[in-house]
Motif scaffolding. Structure first.
Motif, PDB file in Angstrom:
ATOM      1  N   LYS A  69      -1.095   4.767  -0.624  1.00  0.00           N
ATOM      2  CA  LYS A  69      -0.404   6.042  -0.473  1.00  0.00           C
ATOM      3  C   LYS A  69       0.696   5.947   0.591  1.00  0.00           C
ATOM      4  O   LYS A  69       1.766   5.476   0.323  1.00  0.00           O
ATOM      5  CB  LYS A  69      -1.397   7.152  -0.113  1.00  0.00           C
ATOM      6  N   SER A  70       0.415   6.363   1.831  1.00  0.00           N
ATOM      7  CA  SER A  70       1.445   6.376   2.883  1.00  0.00           C
ATOM      8  C   SER A  70       1.435   5.114   3.734  1.00  0.00           C
ATOM      9  O   SER A  70       1.884   5.122   4.880  1.00  0.00           O
ATOM     10  CB  SER A  70       1.260   7.608   3.777  1.00  0.00           C
ATOM     11  N   GLY A  71       0.903   4.025   3.185  1.00  0.00           N
ATOM     12  CA  GLY A  71       0.959   2.750   3.883  1.00  0.00           C
ATOM     13  C   GLY A  71       0.067   2.665   5.106  1.00  0.00           C
ATOM     14  O   GLY A  71      -1.128   2.947   5.043  1.00  0.00           O
ATOM     15  N   LEU A  72       0.658   2.273   6.237  1.00  0.00           N
ATOM     16  CA  LEU A  72      -0.101   2.025   7.455  1.00  0.00           C
ATOM     17  C   LEU A  72      -0.851   3.269   7.923  1.00  0.00           C
ATOM     18  O   LEU A  72      -1.995   3.182   8.379  1.00  0.00           O
ATOM     19  CB  LEU A  72       0.838   1.536   8.564  1.00  0.00           C
ATOM     20  N   GLU A 103      -9.459  -2.097   2.508  1.00  0.00           N
ATOM     21  CA  GLU A 103      -8.054  -1.872   2.830  1.00  0.00           C
ATOM     22  C   GLU A 103      -7.213  -3.108   2.501  1.00  0.00           C
ATOM     23  O   GLU A 103      -6.072  -2.995   2.052  1.00  0.00           O
ATOM     24  CB  GLU A 103      -7.903  -1.502   4.310  1.00  0.00           C
ATOM     25  N   ILE A 104      -7.781  -4.301   2.724  1.00  0.00           N
ATOM     26  CA  ILE A 104      -7.095  -5.540   2.345  1.00  0.00           C
ATOM     27  C   ILE A 104      -6.915  -5.596   0.836  1.00  0.00           C
ATOM     28  O   ILE A 104      -5.858  -5.996   0.327  1.00  0.00           O
ATOM     29  CB  ILE A 104      -7.884  -6.770   2.836  1.00  0.00           C
ATOM     30  N   PHE A 105      -7.944  -5.174   0.101  1.00  0.00           N
ATOM     31  CA  PHE A 105      -7.861  -5.125  -1.361  1.00  0.00           C
ATOM     32  C   PHE A 105      -6.757  -4.174  -1.811  1.00  0.00           C
ATOM     33  O   PHE A 105      -5.959  -4.501  -2.697  1.00  0.00           O
ATOM     34  CB  PHE A 105      -9.207  -4.684  -1.932  1.00  0.00           C
ATOM     35  N   GLU A 106      -6.692  -2.989  -1.195  1.00  0.00           N
ATOM     36  CA  GLU A 106      -5.649  -2.019  -1.559  1.00  0.00           C
ATOM     37  C   GLU A 106      -4.260  -2.592  -1.291  1.00  0.00           C
ATOM     38  O   GLU A 106      -3.354  -2.464  -2.128  1.00  0.00           O
ATOM     39  CB  GLU A 106      -5.837  -0.725  -0.759  1.00  0.00           C
ATOM     40  N   PHE A 107      -4.096  -3.218  -0.130  1.00  0.00           N
ATOM     41  CA  PHE A 107      -2.803  -3.823   0.210  1.00  0.00           C
ATOM     42  C   PHE A 107      -2.429  -4.907  -0.793  1.00  0.00           C
ATOM     43  O   PHE A 107      -1.267  -5.011  -1.223  1.00  0.00           O
ATOM     44  CB  PHE A 107      -2.869  -4.410   1.626  1.00  0.00           C
ATOM     45  N   SER A 108      -3.408  -5.723  -1.198  1.00  0.00           N
ATOM     46  CA  SER A 108      -3.158  -6.804  -2.160  1.00  0.00           C
ATOM     47  C   SER A 108      -2.743  -6.257  -3.509  1.00  0.00           C
ATOM     48  O   SER A 108      -1.801  -6.758  -4.139  1.00  0.00           O
ATOM     49  CB  SER A 108      -4.412  -7.677  -2.306  1.00  0.00           C
ATOM     50  N   MET A 109      -3.436  -5.217  -3.972  1.00  0.00           N
ATOM     51  CA  MET A 109      -3.100  -4.613  -5.263  1.00  0.00           C
ATOM     52  C   MET A 109      -1.703  -4.002  -5.249  1.00  0.00           C
ATOM     53  O   MET A 109      -0.943  -4.125  -6.214  1.00  0.00           O
ATOM     54  CB  MET A 109      -4.133  -3.540  -5.629  1.00  0.00           C
ATOM     55  N   ASP A 110      -1.359  -3.344  -4.140  1.00  0.00           N
ATOM     56  CA  ASP A 110      -0.022  -2.746  -4.017  1.00  0.00           C
ATOM     57  C   ASP A 110       1.057  -3.817  -3.989  1.00  0.00           C
ATOM     58  O   ASP A 110       2.125  -3.668  -4.598  1.00  0.00           O
ATOM     59  CB  ASP A 110       0.056  -1.902  -2.740  1.00  0.00           C
ATOM     60  N   SER A 111       0.776  -4.912  -3.290  1.00  0.00           N
ATOM     61  CA  SER A 111       1.775  -5.977  -3.134  1.00  0.00           C
ATOM     62  C   SER A 111       1.964  -6.787  -4.416  1.00  0.00           C
ATOM     63  O   SER A 111       3.084  -7.140  -4.784  1.00  0.00           O
ATOM     64  CB  SER A 111       1.370  -6.918  -1.996  1.00  0.00           C
ATOM     65  N   ILE A 112       0.846  -7.074  -5.099  1.00  0.00           N
ATOM     66  CA  ILE A 112       0.906  -7.932  -6.282  1.00  0.00           C
ATOM     67  C   ILE A 112       1.304  -7.165  -7.536  1.00  0.00           C
ATOM     68  O   ILE A 112       2.156  -7.613  -8.312  1.00  0.00           O
ATOM     69  CB  ILE A 112      -0.453  -8.633  -6.505  1.00  0.00           C
ATOM     70  N   PHE A 113       0.696  -5.992  -7.728  1.00  0.00           N
ATOM     71  CA  PHE A 113       0.898  -5.253  -8.983  1.00  0.00           C
ATOM     72  C   PHE A 113       1.772  -4.010  -8.838  1.00  0.00           C
ATOM     73  O   PHE A 113       1.994  -3.286  -9.801  1.00  0.00           O
ATOM     74  CB  PHE A 113      -0.459  -4.834  -9.573  1.00  0.00           C
ATOM     75  N   GLY A 114       2.267  -3.771  -7.642  1.00  0.00           N
ATOM     76  CA  GLY A 114       3.165  -2.631  -7.437  1.00  0.00           C
ATOM     77  C   GLY A 114       2.485  -1.286  -7.568  1.00  0.00           C
ATOM     78  O   GLY A 114       3.115  -0.302  -7.976  1.00  0.00           O
ATOM     79  N   LEU A 115       1.187  -1.218  -7.231  1.00  0.00           N
ATOM     80  CA  LEU A 115       0.461   0.046  -7.295  1.00  0.00           C
ATOM     81  C   LEU A 115       0.726   0.864  -6.031  1.00  0.00           C
ATOM     82  O   LEU A 115       1.521   0.463  -5.175  1.00  0.00           O
ATOM     83  CB  LEU A 115      -1.048  -0.227  -7.450  1.00  0.00           C
ATOM     84  N   ASN A 116       0.052   1.993  -5.925  1.00  0.00           N
ATOM     85  CA  ASN A 116       0.227   2.839  -4.739  1.00  0.00           C
ATOM     86  C   ASN A 116      -1.136   3.266  -4.209  1.00  0.00           C
ATOM     87  O   ASN A 116      -1.384   4.438  -3.958  1.00  0.00           O
ATOM     88  CB  ASN A 116       1.069   4.078  -5.090  1.00  0.00           C
TER      89      ASN A 116
END
Length: 223
Positions: free
Chosen positions: A163-166, A147-160
């Protein structure tokens, strides 16, 4: 023996089909300049070899059923989920995979600590409850790191990826916990009541030397 050979043949066929599909996906991604899909396809292609590399490096034989399960999970998560957009087509796809990943990671955690607990060189013997607890927390820890990896990818590279965040993150962790709990309970009864849980029995049947260590340890203790 014939059944084992058939299972290995199925595993080889499944792995090769996956790799062919991934190569086709790479070609299509290059032609359409879909660089994210290209990255996913290449990463998944490498992942199909990872179980063999880890097993061989550590002198462990992975049963055919283990390999089929791992390859099927990779196929469902990456090829169908990411490349086939199943995460958007089916609302339950992500939940199913996270539950399944909790089961798989729980199995990995259980086997790791179970083997260490039977190693005579390590002066520590844990009860069945703590072995099961470790497998549960190991799976949940890996799920949290993802989940930390997903958050990092979304924050750094603007991915999704979230999905619905938290909400997505919390449900992922909840179903990770359910999957891990299923495995840890089975692991507990495998030790406590010596029940022959098929998935663990098959692994140790393929790697009898891992159990021999404990037998040697018990013999030394009784002398």
């Amino acid at each position: 023996m014939k059944i084992l050979k058939k299972n290995y043949k199925k595993e080889i066929v499944l792995a090769n089909i996956m790799r062919i599909l991934l190569i086709l996906s790479m070609v299509i991604s290059i032609k359409t300049q879909s660089w994210l899909n290209l990255f996913i396809a290449i990463s998944t292609f490498v992942l199909t070899y990872l179980p063999y590399i880890i097993a061989r490096k550590n002198g462990i034989k992975l049963p055919a059923s283990f390999q089929i399960v791992i390859l099927s999970f990779i196929f469902a998560a990456q090829i169908l989920g990411e490349l086939g957009n199943y995460y958007y087509k089916f609302w339950w796809w992500d939940i199913m995979l996270h539950t399944f990943s909790g089961v798989i990671l729980g199995m990995v955690g259980f086997l790791l600590i179970y083997i260490l607990n039977r190693e005579e060189k390590i002066d520590l013997i844990m009860s069945p409850f703590f072995v099961a607890l470790f497998s549960f927390t190991f799976a949940l820890c890996m799920g949290a790191l993802w989940e930390i990896f997903e958050f990092s990818m979304d924050s750094i590279f603007g991915l999704n990826m979230q999905k619905s965040g938290l909400v997505d993150t919390m449900w992922d962790l909840i179903v990770d916990s359910i999957g891990a709990l299923i495995t840890s309970i089975n692991g507990y009864f495998y030790q406590k009541r010596h029940q022959q849980v098929p998935v663990f029995k098959e692994f140790f049947d393929e790697n009898p030397r891992l159990l021999q260590k404990k037998e040697e340890y018990n013999n030394n203790q009784s002398c």
